[in-house]
Each structure stands twice: as C-alpha cells, then as structure tokens.
Write an enzyme that holds these catalytic residues in place. Structure first.
Site, PDB file in Angstrom:
ATOM      1  N   CYS A 219       0.829  -1.204   0.000  1.00 25.16           N
ATOM      2  CA  CYS A 219       0.000   0.000   0.000  1.00 25.16           C
ATOM      3  C   CYS A 219       0.860   1.250   0.000  1.00 25.16           C
ATOM      4  CB  CYS A 219      -0.902   0.029   1.241  1.00 25.16           C
ATOM      5  SG  CYS A 219      -1.895  -1.465   1.465  1.00 25.16           S
TER       6      CYS A 219
ATOM      7  N   ARG B  20      -5.042   7.005   0.996  1.00 23.80           N
ATOM      8  CA  ARG B  20      -4.136   5.908   0.662  1.00 23.80           C
ATOM      9  C   ARG B  20      -4.632   5.087  -0.514  1.00 23.80           C
ATOM     10  NH1 ARG B  20      -5.238   1.801   4.485  1.00 23.80           N
ATOM     11  NH2 ARG B  20      -3.423   0.634   3.747  1.00 23.80           N
TER      12      ARG B  20
ATOM     13  N   ASN C 169       0.783  -2.754   5.301  1.00 23.39           N
ATOM     14  CA  ASN C 169       1.451  -4.028   5.486  1.00 23.39           C
ATOM     15  C   ASN C 169       2.943  -3.833   5.788  1.00 23.39           C
ATOM     16  OD1 ASN C 169       1.182  -6.800   5.652  1.00 23.39           O
ATOM     17  ND2 ASN C 169       1.723  -7.140   3.512  1.00 23.39           N
TER      18      ASN C 169
END
Length: 318
Positions: free
Chosen positions: A2, A16, A79
């Site tokens: 991400c 995001r 992540n």
C-alpha cells in the site's frame, strides 16, 4: 502492499491506496461518538470522537484500514511483513497501555484530537499479539498518523513502538521507515526542472525531451520504489486550493503509484491491484474514494450520519 500520503492546500487531506490480491468486503463506515468500545486492555469508551474511514466490519466491529476523526486526525495501517512485532500481553510493563493491533486505529482516534495528544499517548502504548478472532489473526502493520500540523510513521518492532517524525508525508511498506528516508539520498539529483548539464566540462548534451530532470525516478511497484515516487510527486505537486482541484490532485498523486492488474504476479495466478484509493478532507469529514473497477470519485460526508448515535453507520459498500 500500500501507499499512504498526506496533502495540504486550503484544507488538510489524508488517504491511501490499498494494494492487495483480494478484498475482504470493505465499507465506508462512520463510528459515532457513542459507539461503545471495549478495548482488550479493559478500557471502555462510550463517549469519544466520531470518525470515518474504510473498514472491514466483523460482528459490528469496524476493523479500519484508514480513518480520520472529526478533529482532523487521520491514521492508516499498511502491510509491514517480517518486521512488525507484537508482544505477548504478559510482556506489557507497568505504566504501559496494551493495545491489540486490530483496535489500534480506533484506540488512537477515539482518544486523541491532535497529533500532539497522540504523541503523548503513543509513548505509553505497547502493541500486543491478540487476534480479533481465530480466523482473523493479527496483521503485520505499521502506520501513518497525521493532522495538519505534522506527520508520524509508527512502527511496532522488537525494540518496541518506534515513532518517527515523517517530513515527506508518505508511507509504503518495507523496509523500515528510517531506511526509506536514507534511500531518498540516492535520488537527490532528481528535479521537476530541466537538468543542468554536468556530463563533462566543456560539453553539454542537447536535451531532447521535457521532464528529463526526473530521469532515474523509479517506476516499478516495489515498496521502496513507490516510496520514492510518491514522495517526489507529492512534494512537487502544484494545485489550486479549491475542493475540486485538491481532491483530484490527491488522486493523481496516488495514481502515480497505483498497481495495475498484471504487473505484480503472486502465487496461483493472482495479481496485486489497487483495490481502492481514498482521500479524506480531514477538516470537513468528507471521505472520497475510487475502486479498481470504477474510477469515478464518490463522496461520503460523515456529518450526514447521526454522529451522536451508538450504532455503526455503513455509508457505502465497495
């Protein structure tokens, strides 16, 4: 994998890209001020800031990927495999607040109105390895936390909860944030302007194209390359102050690091894609989003829901 960013024009924006190979079934969810939280450390919170964001809702509990509260404080989890470390509950020391990773975003956004308040709270937090349920174990994450006054990168590692000032307003995935910042030195020669010839004394090659000051800007979708690209595009971004210009510019910045199906193949013929992109006007509480299949920008205004209620409001399903 991400990418999360911040952006400031007249208002402050936070959002995001969520890059993954499948969806858990996300919703734009508003947590009202009196939604009851019973956190795993025993703290109960029945009166708190309202917030809006993208979440997987399980048993009426919002597992937020990113959210912004009504005071303009935003937080996103990204992540962080092989680096994220959560402690066992019995390793929590006296004076520390044990917080499970799945509740970290609401824990901060419920409690804090500003980044200054969050900094103080984070100094007391230790993230623990409690699962939400047997089928939803802790995800290895690190976090971007920001308001209009500044930005932090937060990383739970074996040494504890590391909190870094983030001068570029960007977070991707591995490696850890300090290494991402050091790596930017490798791109110090990049510029949005035409390059100054330095090939050799007395020799100046003729430029054959616009944009040659950016030669060397990485274009692959690895997390370190996305960090460099997002930082360069964001920090050189120019837009007007209107809502329309600001929101569209925000999505263009995220578009510079989005993932297209086919360029990142995983096991079993699966591909990582940008499942959704978000942009929240943190000053107004308006959450904008697009999906991989639908590039039109949709908006959800948290103030259109009952902010003094007790029931979670799902404003849109992806």
């Amino acid at each position: 994998m991400c990418t999360a960013i911040t952006y400031q024009t007249h208002d402050f924006y936070f959002g995001r890209n969520l890059d993954y190979e499948f969806s858990y079934g996300e919703s734009v969810a508003v947590t009202p001020r009196r939604y009851p939280f019973s956190f795993t450390n025993g703290k109960k919170c029945t009166s708190h800031a309202a917030f809006i964001g993208m979440a997987h809702v399980e048993n009426e509990f919002p597992l937020y990927y990113d959210a912004v509260n009504e005071y303009g404080l935003g937080m996103a989890g990204l992540n962080f495999p092989n680096n994220a470390h959560y402690f066992a509950p019995e390793q929590v020391k006296s004076g520390e607040q044990a917080v499970a990773a799945f509740e970290f975003i609401p824990y901060i956004l419920c409690t804090c109105r500003t980044l200054t308040e969050a900094r103080a709270l984070l100094s007391q937090v230790r993230l623990v390895n409690l699962p939400f349920s047997p089928k939803l174990p802790p995800s290895p994450l690190h976090y971007l936390l920001a308001d209009k006054t500044g930005c932090l990168a937060i990383e739970p590692v074996k040494e504890g909860l590391m909190v870094y000032e983030n001068p570029v307003g960007v977070l991707t995935n591995n490696p850890p944030f300090p290494m991402q910042l050091v790596n930017l030195a490798n791109y110090s020669s990049l510029s949005r302007k035409d390059p100054v010839p330095r090939f050799a004394d007395g020799f100046a090659p003729t430029l054959y194209s616009r944009g040659m000051g950016g030669i060397g800007l990485p274009g692959d979708v690895s997390s370190m390359s996305r960090f460099v690209r997002a930082a360069f595009v964001r920090m050189n971004s120019v837009s007007g102050d209107s809502e329309n210009e600001s929101v569209h510019q925000f999505f263009h910045i995220l578009g510079a690091v989005e993932q297209v199906r086919g360029e990142c193949e995983l096991a079993d013929g699966k591909f990582e894609i940008t499942i959704y992109s978000s942009c929240c006007n943190a000053d107004k509480g308006i959450y904008y989003y697009t999906t991989y299949e639908d590039r039109s920008i949709r908006a959800c205004d948290m103030h259109a829901s009952e902010l003094d209620g007790t029931v979670l409001c799902r404003m849109a399903e992806l």
